[in-house]
Design a protein around this motif. Sequence first.
Motif, short mmCIF file in Angstrom:
data_model
loop_
_atom_site.label_atom_id
_atom_site.label_comp_id
_atom_site.label_asym_id
_atom_site.label_seq_id
_atom_site.Cartn_x
_atom_site.Cartn_y
_atom_site.Cartn_z
N ALA A 114 46.53 77.38 41.78
CA ALA A 114 46.88 76.37 40.78
C ALA A 114 48.17 76.78 40.08
O ALA A 114 48.43 77.98 39.89
N GLU A 117 51.56 77.82 33.84
CA GLU A 117 52.14 76.98 32.79
C GLU A 117 53.63 76.81 33.01
O GLU A 117 54.19 75.73 32.77
N LYS A 120 54.23 74.38 35.82
CA LYS A 120 53.95 72.99 35.43
C LYS A 120 55.14 72.33 34.76
O LYS A 120 55.27 71.10 34.77
N ASN A 147 48.94 67.85 46.94
CA ASN A 147 47.95 68.05 45.87
C ASN A 147 48.15 67.01 44.76
O ASN A 147 47.18 66.60 44.12
N ARG A 148 49.39 66.62 44.56
CA ARG A 148 49.67 65.69 43.44
C ARG A 148 49.02 64.33 43.67
O ARG A 148 48.47 63.75 42.74
N GLU A 152 45.08 66.51 42.16
CA GLU A 152 45.62 66.41 40.80
C GLU A 152 45.42 65.00 40.25
O GLU A 152 45.12 64.82 39.06
N PHE A 157 44.55 65.85 36.59
CA PHE A 157 45.53 66.89 36.25
C PHE A 157 46.96 66.34 36.23
O PHE A 157 47.88 67.02 35.78
N ALA A 158 47.14 65.15 36.76
CA ALA A 158 48.46 64.50 36.76
C ALA A 158 48.29 63.09 36.23
O ALA A 158 47.32 62.40 36.55
N MET A 216 35.55 72.92 41.57
CA MET A 216 36.33 71.75 41.95
C MET A 216 35.75 71.07 43.18
O MET A 216 35.75 69.84 43.28
#
Length: 304
Positions: A114, A117, A120, A147-148, A152, A157-158, A216
């Motif tokens: 993952a 910070e 990101k 992943n996006r 995510e 997460f997005a 997850m």
Amino acid sequence: MTDDSARTWVEAEWLDSLDEELEMEIDDLLISKELAFISRHEHAQGAELDRKVYFHELLRMQAELVKLQDWVQAEGKKVVVIFEGRDAAGKGGVIKRITQRLNPRVARVVALPAPSEREKSQWYFQRYVPHLPAAGEMVLFDRSWYNRSGVERVMGFASEDQVEEFFNDVPEFERMLVRSGITLIKYWFSITDQEQQLRFLMRIHDPLKQWKLSPMDLESRKRWEDYTKAKEETFERTNIPEAPWFIVEGNDKKRARLNCISHLLSKLPYAEVPHETIHLPERVFNPDYERKVLPDELYVPERF
């Protein structure tokens, strides 16, 4: 060494090489009684692929992968292969078989954790770029920038704006990779809801596989339909001529491995690279050298 003893030694070495694959296959046979019940009543598949056929074809294609590796290195090619799909779809299994007999300096696997910070806050593709191949390298992404549009997006997460930006950017990003000389091949491993349930249950009941099951993964079971919608939009918006998607039917692990490797070999115009004959040099003996006797505690105990 006599001819017979030399032949016996060579055969033993070859069998030892086969044992490496057999050790990985044993995992598929370790099914608890509960899972055997599920398999018998809820997991009916077609005829099982004959093990002799499987091993024959796998070893034959692994030999071709070695030729492919030599060609990539000799010709300075740059190859990226992306493996995507649902959790437990078999991506890791086929990656293992592809790289099993290859030189890790030429063919390497990238499986990023993952993002931190700091990552990101970066351009989304930035953390993937350092892992792209130089000339003479193959890189296999065990999950990738997709992943996006997958985990995510589904797990929140997005944001929708970030996902939309990704869909706008990724076609041009991949075209840039192709223009730079990278061959980009994208695989999606597809399994049924029923098959994923069985594989998750195997991981729950098998202590050797429990590490593969993350919170997850468990959450993804509840969001099956959300993942389906995300997959469909990903195909619709990122299946470009320069880097099309290829779907691997993954319910049968062995067939999926063979089909994927066969397809990968067909997508690259590799040729056998001639090699100079290798001659093992004679060992130099120094009559004045005396080998030191090392203390016993340095040696691993021979318990087997």
